[in-house]
Motif scaffolding. Structure first.
Motif, PDB file in Angstrom:
ATOM      1  N   THR A  35       0.833  -1.187   0.000  1.00 44.22           N
ATOM      2  CA  THR A  35       0.000   0.000   0.000  1.00 44.22           C
ATOM      3  C   THR A  35       0.871   1.240   0.000  1.00 44.22           C
ATOM      4  OG1 THR A  35      -1.893   1.094   1.011  1.00 44.22           O
ATOM      5  CG2 THR A  35      -0.369   0.016   2.501  1.00 44.22           C
ATOM      6  N   ARG A  36       0.205   2.373  -0.070  1.00 43.96           N
ATOM      7  CA  ARG A  36       0.980   3.593  -0.278  1.00 43.96           C
ATOM      8  C   ARG A  36       0.286   4.772   0.362  1.00 43.96           C
ATOM      9  NH1 ARG A  36      -3.135   5.652  -1.872  1.00 43.96           N
ATOM     10  NH2 ARG A  36      -4.030   5.583  -3.939  1.00 43.96           N
ATOM     11  N   MET A  37       1.057   5.817   0.526  1.00 42.58           N
ATOM     12  CA  MET A  37       0.453   7.115   0.792  1.00 42.58           C
ATOM     13  C   MET A  37       0.725   7.912  -0.460  1.00 42.58           C
ATOM     14  SD  MET A  37       1.080   8.347   4.616  1.00 42.58           S
ATOM     15  CE  MET A  37      -0.119   9.678   4.465  1.00 42.58           C
ATOM     16  N   ALA A  38      -0.278   8.656  -0.883  1.00 39.16           N
ATOM     17  CA  ALA A  38      -0.134   9.368  -2.145  1.00 39.16           C
ATOM     18  C   ALA A  38      -0.563  10.821  -1.985  1.00 39.16           C
ATOM     19  CB  ALA A  38      -0.967   8.666  -3.219  1.00 39.16           C
ATOM     20  N   PRO A  39       0.055  11.516  -1.051  1.00 34.43           N
ATOM     21  CA  PRO A  39      -0.401  12.877  -0.771  1.00 34.43           C
ATOM     22  C   PRO A  39       0.043  13.896  -1.825  1.00 34.43           C
ATOM     23  CG  PRO A  39       1.398  12.283   0.684  1.00 34.43           C
ATOM     24  CD  PRO A  39       1.166  11.109  -0.181  1.00 34.43           C
ATOM     25  N   SER A  40      -0.720  14.961  -1.899  1.00 34.30           N
ATOM     26  CA  SER A  40      -0.341  16.082  -2.753  1.00 34.30           C
ATOM     27  C   SER A  40       0.482  17.039  -1.903  1.00 34.30           C
ATOM     28  CB  SER A  40      -1.583  16.792  -3.263  1.00 34.30           C
ATOM     29  OG  SER A  40      -2.449  15.849  -3.848  1.00 34.30           O
ATOM     30  N   PRO A  41       1.579  17.528  -2.419  1.00 36.08           N
ATOM     31  CA  PRO A  41       2.460  18.384  -1.612  1.00 36.08           C
ATOM     32  C   PRO A  41       1.955  19.818  -1.537  1.00 36.08           C
ATOM     33  CG  PRO A  41       3.424  18.003  -3.764  1.00 36.08           C
ATOM     34  CD  PRO A  41       2.125  17.285  -3.760  1.00 36.08           C
ATOM     35  N   VAL A  51      -3.864   9.587  10.060  1.00 38.91           N
ATOM     36  CA  VAL A  51      -4.828   8.484  10.172  1.00 38.91           C
ATOM     37  C   VAL A  51      -4.648   7.532   8.988  1.00 38.91           C
ATOM     38  CG1 VAL A  51      -7.296   7.964   9.979  1.00 38.91           C
ATOM     39  CG2 VAL A  51      -6.514   9.750  11.538  1.00 38.91           C
ATOM     40  N   GLN A  52      -4.563   8.114   7.812  1.00 39.06           N
ATOM     41  CA  GLN A  52      -4.388   7.291   6.614  1.00 39.06           C
ATOM     42  C   GLN A  52      -3.023   6.606   6.638  1.00 39.06           C
ATOM     43  OE1 GLN A  52      -3.799   9.270   2.914  1.00 39.06           O
ATOM     44  NE2 GLN A  52      -3.525   7.253   1.982  1.00 39.06           N
ATOM     45  N   GLY A  53      -2.017   7.359   7.069  1.00 33.89           N
ATOM     46  CA  GLY A  53      -0.658   6.830   7.091  1.00 33.89           C
ATOM     47  C   GLY A  53      -0.529   5.652   8.045  1.00 33.89           C
ATOM     48  N   VAL A  71       4.398  10.834  -4.490  1.00 28.00           N
ATOM     49  CA  VAL A  71       4.051  12.243  -4.381  1.00 28.00           C
ATOM     50  C   VAL A  71       3.162  12.634  -5.564  1.00 28.00           C
ATOM     51  CG1 VAL A  71       4.954  14.580  -4.305  1.00 28.00           C
ATOM     52  CG2 VAL A  71       6.150  12.752  -3.102  1.00 28.00           C
ATOM     53  N   GLU A  72       1.961  13.072  -5.243  1.00 26.16           N
ATOM     54  CA  GLU A  72       1.009  13.415  -6.308  1.00 26.16           C
ATOM     55  C   GLU A  72       1.109  14.905  -6.606  1.00 26.16           C
ATOM     56  OE1 GLU A  72      -2.745  11.230  -5.906  1.00 26.16           O
ATOM     57  OE2 GLU A  72      -1.442   9.562  -6.484  1.00 26.16           O
ATOM     58  N   ASP A  73       2.089  15.209  -7.419  1.00 25.79           N
ATOM     59  CA  ASP A  73       2.419  16.619  -7.665  1.00 25.79           C
ATOM     60  C   ASP A  73       1.954  17.093  -9.048  1.00 25.79           C
ATOM     61  OD1 ASP A  73       4.116  15.125  -9.171  1.00 25.79           O
ATOM     62  OD2 ASP A  73       5.975  15.968  -8.379  1.00 25.79           O
ATOM     63  N   THR A 230      -5.095  13.405 -14.882  1.00 28.87           N
ATOM     64  CA  THR A 230      -5.925  13.728 -13.719  1.00 28.87           C
ATOM     65  C   THR A 230      -5.602  12.706 -12.632  1.00 28.87           C
ATOM     66  OG1 THR A 230      -7.633  12.285 -14.592  1.00 28.87           O
ATOM     67  CG2 THR A 230      -7.826  14.653 -15.078  1.00 28.87           C
ATOM     68  N   TYR A 231      -6.062  12.980 -11.420  1.00 32.10           N
ATOM     69  CA  TYR A 231      -5.864  12.041 -10.315  1.00 32.10           C
ATOM     70  C   TYR A 231      -6.327  10.636 -10.707  1.00 32.10           C
ATOM     71  CZ  TYR A 231      -6.973   9.272  -6.255  1.00 32.10           C
ATOM     72  OH  TYR A 231      -7.069   8.217  -5.391  1.00 32.10           O
ATOM     73  N   HIS A 232      -7.499  10.557 -11.334  1.00 27.21           N
ATOM     74  CA  HIS A 232      -8.130   9.268 -11.629  1.00 27.21           C
ATOM     75  C   HIS A 232      -7.249   8.385 -12.514  1.00 27.21           C
ATOM     76  CE1 HIS A 232     -11.511  11.534 -10.141  1.00 27.21           C
ATOM     77  NE2 HIS A 232     -11.271  12.440 -11.067  1.00 27.21           N
ATOM     78  N   VAL A 247      -5.660   0.123  -1.659  1.00 28.98           N
ATOM     79  CA  VAL A 247      -5.669   1.589  -1.729  1.00 28.98           C
ATOM     80  C   VAL A 247      -6.384   2.113  -0.489  1.00 28.98           C
ATOM     81  CG1 VAL A 247      -6.621   3.576  -2.967  1.00 28.98           C
ATOM     82  CG2 VAL A 247      -5.572   1.687  -4.237  1.00 28.98           C
ATOM     83  N   VAL A 248      -5.614   2.779   0.373  1.00 29.93           N
ATOM     84  CA  VAL A 248      -6.182   3.376   1.583  1.00 29.93           C
ATOM     85  C   VAL A 248      -6.303   4.867   1.310  1.00 29.93           C
ATOM     86  CG1 VAL A 248      -5.797   3.767   4.043  1.00 29.93           C
ATOM     87  CG2 VAL A 248      -4.965   1.665   2.988  1.00 29.93           C
ATOM     88  N   ARG A 249      -7.507   5.399   1.320  1.00 28.15           N
ATOM     89  CA  ARG A 249      -7.642   6.824   1.018  1.00 28.15           C
ATOM     90  C   ARG A 249      -8.911   7.377   1.648  1.00 28.15           C
ATOM     91  NH1 ARG A 249      -9.138   6.318  -5.507  1.00 28.15           N
ATOM     92  NH2 ARG A 249     -11.127   5.263  -5.173  1.00 28.15           N
ATOM     93  N   GLY A 250      -9.038   8.690   1.598  1.00 29.57           N
ATOM     94  CA  GLY A 250     -10.193   9.355   2.187  1.00 29.57           C
ATOM     95  C   GLY A 250     -11.468   9.030   1.410  1.00 29.57           C
ATOM     96  N   ASP A 251     -12.600   9.000   2.117  1.00 27.69           N
ATOM     97  CA  ASP A 251     -13.830   8.597   1.428  1.00 27.69           C
ATOM     98  C   ASP A 251     -14.416   9.689   0.537  1.00 27.69           C
ATOM     99  OD1 ASP A 251     -15.018  10.239   3.301  1.00 27.69           O
ATOM    100  OD2 ASP A 251     -16.275   8.670   4.191  1.00 27.69           O
ATOM    101  N   GLU A 252     -13.710  10.826   0.443  1.00 30.26           N
ATOM    102  CA  GLU A 252     -14.156  11.813  -0.537  1.00 30.26           C
ATOM    103  C   GLU A 252     -13.955  11.280  -1.962  1.00 30.26           C
ATOM    104  OE1 GLU A 252     -11.592  12.139   1.464  1.00 30.26           O
ATOM    105  OE2 GLU A 252      -9.854  13.074   0.498  1.00 30.26           O
ATOM    106  N   TRP A 253     -13.192  10.190  -2.070  1.00 30.27           N
ATOM    107  CA  TRP A 253     -12.957   9.582  -3.389  1.00 30.27           C
ATOM    108  C   TRP A 253     -14.011   8.550  -3.750  1.00 30.27           C
ATOM    109  CZ3 TRP A 253     -10.118  12.340  -6.323  1.00 30.27           C
ATOM    110  CH2 TRP A 253      -9.067  13.085  -5.781  1.00 30.27           C
ATOM    111  N   LEU A 254     -14.877   8.229  -2.813  1.00 25.08           N
ATOM    112  CA  LEU A 254     -15.879   7.181  -3.056  1.00 25.08           C
ATOM    113  C   LEU A 254     -16.759   7.484  -4.279  1.00 25.08           C
ATOM    114  CD1 LEU A 254     -16.267   4.521  -1.693  1.00 25.08           C
ATOM    115  CD2 LEU A 254     -17.853   5.586  -0.102  1.00 25.08           C
TER     116      LEU A 254
END
Ligand code: GLU
Length: 546
Positions: A35-41, A51-53, A71-73, A230-232, A247-254
């Motif tokens: 798994t990964r963390m994929a934050p935007s800087p 929490v996600q991390g 890194v989602e830059d 795009t992100y998608h 894929v562990v991510r915020g549910d705003e992506w649902l």
């Protein structure tokens, strides 16, 4: 004749097969989570990242898997200089160690590059593939056209977006596309959605359980006009090639999930498992609301560092938040390392978590209470040097003295719980340093003369050779001499029968010695201050009463 894919991507020579070979499936044991963390800087690292991390970190490392940082830059406009470094350092500070991915020094691992801006070439290989398969096409609509379309849809009370009859470039003849390209018109690449919004399907999320979702019928953008995904699209390509299993991510992506599922299918990729984490909320009056960057300073991770919460405490608190059985486990295993806890994403609350500052404070008190004095000293001093340099200097100047203070009431079955944060330390122990000793303010229920008499008698009777018991016997004796009672039971039964008790006399001594009405055990305090220095304080207080 040139095909559409050649027209759009003349520079792409690599093939998906070559990429598949370059990024082969990982050689990991059955059940290992990648798994990964994929934050935007963006420069703002928040509690949600943590929490996600922690969720991802636990899932990967409990299964012998891999945690990596991507890194989602792609959104250069939102990027803040130095943000990647801040992000990496903050997560490291909280014990989130990545096995691979972007690091401050550069990339680490065989599945990179791990910064999306460096992956443009890779995305274009798959963009070309989708065009070849008839699953993507260029759209030359201008902003004005899209706005007009949306306004028309709104006026007609229709769903807004680029779909069905509104998908203007979906089926244009090749010549028209060629003409637009030759005219140098900017274009975006859109997905040709095979979906139908009247159909629903079931989907299983590891946190949310089985969900019924509606198919996506919108021809979403895959590549923006500058060729950046795009992100998608990046999500599908990257998580496939980096061999992400979860894929562990915020549910705003649902809401985007139906689209993501189509994308993985169209690309011929296996769908990863999804762990959609609910938002962090707080009570605001009687109602819950999401933590907000604007309103809640405690959302920022930097807040906890500055407020002086030890990393261990924040970690422990987040664990109690994430898995409801963590606290029971902790009671049964008071000294175990938190990584021994059988963490499960299935125990996450699907609705999100209520952040409770008071609870964090409580957890922190317990965590600090269990630390040995040397650790408390090191962490406190490190904090103070940065956030309260004057105090930091005092702590650093005499480590043995500070550690003796911090050792008070530590180590037993019921350790003292004076500190929730390092910020509390000065209030708790500052009086041990003359500069922070407050001027004594004695209990106004007693005449000055009475207080003065008790202090004077104390100075006469005390002896540095007394042990704790002998010392207290003398305090009791002078109590009785003054007509106060040393018998607390009798005093409690009828306080009006006495002018005061031994507790009041101890109170006088306490205020004179510490400037406070509560403090650790006085005999211990005197032992650390030193007999002469302690008596000096009593004498000074006595002077002040004259
Ligand atoms: N860059 C996305 C975000 O910060 C990542 C979401 C994901 O983990 O896939 O929200």
């Amino acid at each position: 004749m040139e095909t559409l894919s050649q027209l759009l991507f003349p520079h792409v020579t690599k093939t998906p097969e070559e990429l598949e070979a370059q990024y082969p499936p990982r050689n990991l044991p059955e059940g290992a989570v990648v798994t990964r963390m994929a934050p935007s800087p963006t420069g703002f690292v928040h509690l949600g990242n943590l929490v996600q991390g922690l969720t991802s970190e636990r899932m990967a490392h409990r299964t012998g898997g891999v945690l990596f940082l991507r890194v989602e830059d792609t959104d250069a406009k939102r990027e803040v200089p130095g943000a990647v470094e801040v992000l990496i350092e903050s997560l490291k500070h909280y014990g989130i160690a990545f096995d691979e991915g972007a690091t401050v020094e550069g990339d680490l691992g065989n599945y990179g590059p791990y910064r999306q801006r460096q992956r443009a070439e890779i995305y274009h290989v798959y963009a070309k593939l989708l065009v070849e398969k008839g699953m993507a096409y260029p759209c030359f609509c201008t902003e004005e056209e899209l706005t007009a379309m949306r306004e028309r849809q709104e006026a007609n009370k229709e769903t807004t977006g680029y779909y069905g009859k509104y998908a203007l470039w979906r089926d244009r003849p090749l010549e028209e596309v060629k003409a637009a390209l030759d005219a140098g018109k900017p274009w975006v690449l859109r997905f040709r959605s095979p979906g139908d919004s009247s159909r629903q399907f079931k989907f299983n999320d590891l946190v949310k359980g089985t969900l019924t979702v509606t198919e996506n019928d919108v021809d979403h953008v895959l590549l923006k006009a500058d060729g950046i995904p795009t992100y998608h699209f990046a999500h599908a390509v990257d998580d496939h090639l980096m061999r992400t299993t979860h894929v562990v991510r915020g549910d705003e992506w649902l809401p985007s999930l139906p689209f993501h599922i189509q994308l993985f299918q169209a690309l011929g990729f296996k769908l990863p498992k999804y762990v959609h984490i609910g938002p962090l909320m707080k009570m605001d009056g009687a109602s819950k609301r999401k933590l907000s960057k604007r309103k809640d300073p405690e959302l920022a991770l930097t807040y906890y560092q500055a407020a002086g919460f030890p990393v261990e405490a924040v970690y422990e608190y987040i664990m109690t938040l994430l898995n409801s059985n963590y606290e029971d486990w902790r009671r049964a295993n008071p000294d175990a390392d938190p990584t021994a806890f059988p963490f499960s994403p299935k125990k996450l609350n699907p609705a999100g978590n209520l952040f409770d500052y008071a609870k964090l404070t409580d957890v922190s008190k317990n965590v600090i209470a269990k630390m040995p004095a040397s650790q408390v000293y090191n962490l406190l001093t490190k904090w103070a040097v940065q956030y309260d340099p004057e105090f930091g200097e005092k702590l650093a100047a005499d480590p043995a003295y500070a550690q003796a203070i911090l050792a008070i009431g530590r180590g037993g079955k019921k350790p003292r719980k004076d500190l929730a944060t390092w910020k509390d330390a000065k209030e708790y122990m500052g009086f041990f340093y003359d500069e922070y000793l407050a001027a004594p303010e004695f209990d106004p229920r007693f005449p000055k003369e009475t207080v003065a008499k008790a202090l004077a008698r104390y100075l006469e009777t005390g002896d540095p050779a007394d042990d704790a018991a002998a010392w207290f016997e003398k305090v009791k004796a002078l109590t009785e001499e003054m007509g106060f009672t040393a018998d607390m039971r009798a005093y409690k039964a009828d306080p009006s029968a006495f002018p005061g008790s031994v507790a009041d006399v101890s109170g006088f001594l306490r205020v004179a010695l510490t400037g406070k009405t509560n403090s650790p055990d006085l005999y211990t305090v005197i032992g650390i201050l030193g007999w002469d220095r302690a008596n000096g304080r009593i004498r000074a207080a006595l002077e002040g009463l004259k």
